[in-house]
Enzyme design. Structure first.
Site, short mmCIF file in Angstrom:
data_model
loop_
_atom_site.label_atom_id
_atom_site.label_comp_id
_atom_site.label_asym_id
_atom_site.label_seq_id
_atom_site.Cartn_x
_atom_site.Cartn_y
_atom_site.Cartn_z
N HIS A 395 1.09 -1.50 -0.05
CA HIS A 395 -0.25 0.09 -0.20
C HIS A 395 1.15 1.20 0.17
O HIS A 395 0.42 2.07 -0.52
CB HIS A 395 -0.99 0.03 1.13
CG HIS A 395 -2.21 0.60 0.66
ND1 HIS A 395 -2.73 1.65 -0.08
CD2 HIS A 395 -3.39 0.21 1.08
CE1 HIS A 395 -3.60 1.98 -0.06
NE2 HIS A 395 -4.56 1.36 1.01
N ASP A 399 -1.92 2.02 -4.70
CA ASP A 399 -3.41 2.59 -4.06
C ASP A 399 -4.40 1.33 -4.70
O ASP A 399 -4.50 0.18 -5.16
CB ASP A 399 -4.10 3.67 -5.07
CG ASP A 399 -3.35 5.13 -4.79
OD1 ASP A 399 -2.73 4.62 -3.57
OD2 ASP A 399 -2.90 5.21 -5.22
#
Length: 423
Positions: A395, A399
């Site tokens: 992450h 995204d």
């Protein structure tokens, strides 16, 4: 008689130390030239260390699990003639230079030589060992023996240094020596035995990498359901038409192709993240790591330049690399350099999984098993072949929306397989 001392060789890539994973010989054994003496583990691969001489093992330089510096004494062998070790010299400082470069280069691809000429030949699948003697065997062989109800200490090993192999278990069963004939009540007997297994070699490397990955990366997973009926029909058709001449196709080459096509629109996912330098490197080449289970643990051989391979080319390379990994013969180059990883447990794939990233990559695509289920298609209930992709992403780089769109792009390609080949 003299002494020939073998030092830990310089395996290359600037490696200063390696872990001694396993001995294939013991003090007193007779060895022949090119026989594998030990396995050592680098950061990337298991490497065989062969003997350059004939002789008798008189001393071992370390224990399995010990980290040894390049140039330290690995093993001492008594040989005919003067040898290369002078008694007046201190073993730690005056031993001769490491193995010649030509020997080291041959190490990665070397195969265990035949047993020493004077060694006894195995006469059958059964052997008597002391009750507390632990025979050499991989974790997979130990589990197989447990599942079959076989006491491993009773099985004669045909591998290096008497290592018990899967074939030895089959030979043992064929001789009718297993515990299958034991009274049924034995299955309910109380057990108080314990077994301690040292975490060394490949298992230690896997543990370190998995711990490092989960501590450093911000993992998140995304699961998508895919109808693979059409792609399975195409695969069956291609195998029927071309299987005999080009080889059989599994689902993996189609998944590799889907990754290649989908990554064209998501270059941020075909990337490596150097979190120390704070640099993301996006790569045009798609080097797909294919997670492969072997007797020594999980390995990830790399299908290089998947973007330039046909289905059959990918299939052949996947098969070749998987065989090399399972046999412990994959080279360092074949086990490094991936840009994205594909992991599958095949028929054991379950419904959902949460694969751990293969750092410094930022994505790993996990394949679950294919099951037939009733689905509603255009208002009708029909039986379809369904499969989940359980994938994980970093992450810090990827995204959530991009990850979801990427997996959905793969779903679209697999559900409409003609789009895999439309340029």
């Amino acid at each position: 008689m003299g002494t020939h001392v073998i030092k830990m060789p310089d395996i290359g890539e600037g490696i200063a130390e390696v872990e001694l994973s396993q001995w294939h010989v013991k003090v007193g054994d007779l060895v022949v030239e090119d026989q594998v003496l030990a396995d050592v583990m680098t950061d990337k691969a298991m490497v065989d260390i062969p003997s350059p001489v004939h002789g008798k093992v008189i001393a071992l330089g370390g224990q399995p699990g010990e980290v040894m510096a390049v140039g330290s004494i690995l093993i001492s062998i008594e040989v005919e003639g003067a040898g290369n070790f002078k008694e007046s010299a201190a073993p730690a400082t005056a031993a001769p230079a490491p193995l010649a470069a030509s020997k080291v280069e041959a190490v990665v691809e070397s195969k265990p030589a035949a047993a020493p000429r004077s060694a006894a030949v195995c006469q059958g699948p059964m052997v008597a060992r002391e009750a507390n003697e632990r025979p050499l065997a991989s974790p997979a062989v130990r589990k197989h023996a447990l599942d079959l109800g076989i006491q491993l200490r009773l099985v004669r090993g045909s591998g290096p240094a008497g290592r018990v192999l899967h074939d030895d278990l089959e030979a043992y069963l064929a001789q009718g020596q297993s515990n299958a004939s034991a009274p049924a009540s034995a299955a309910y007997a109380q057990r108080n035995d314990e077994e301690q297994i040292q975490v060394i070699g490949m298992r230690r490397k896997i543990a370190q990498r998995m711990q490092d990955a989960t501590q450093r990366a911000a993992h998140f997973s995304y699961v998508e359901e895919i109808d693979v009926t059409a792609i399975e029909e195409l695969r069956a058709h291609l195998n029927e038409k071309h299987g005999a001449s080009r080889g059989k196709l599994t689902l993996l080459p189609f998944l590799v192709r889907a990754l290649v096509v989908a990554l064209r629109d998501f270059p941020q996912i075909n990337a490596r993240y150097d979190d120390e330098a704070q640099v993301i490197t996006r790569l045009g080449a798609v080097h797909v790591g294919v997670a492969t289970q072997s007797d020594i643990g999980l390995m990830v051989p790399v299908v290089r330049h998947a973007e330039a391979r046909s289905l059959w080319d990918s299939a052949a390379e996947i098969s070749r690399l998987a065989s090399a990994a399972r046999n412990g013969k994959a080279s360092r180059d074949e086990l490094s350099g991936s840009t994205i990883t594909l992991t599958s447990l095949g028929a054991l794939g379950g419904i959902v999984s949460t694969p751990v990233l293969n750092l410094p990559e930022v994505a790993i695509v996990g394949v679950n098993k294919i099951v037939e289920r009733p689905m509603v298609v255009k208002g009708q209930v029909v039986i379809r072949k369904m499969m989940n992709l359980s994938s994980s992403f970093d992450h810090r780089v990827v995204d959530g929306m991009d990850a979801a769109l990427f997996i959905q792009a793969i779903r679209g390609l697999l559900e409409q397989p003609a789009t895999l080949f439309v340029e």
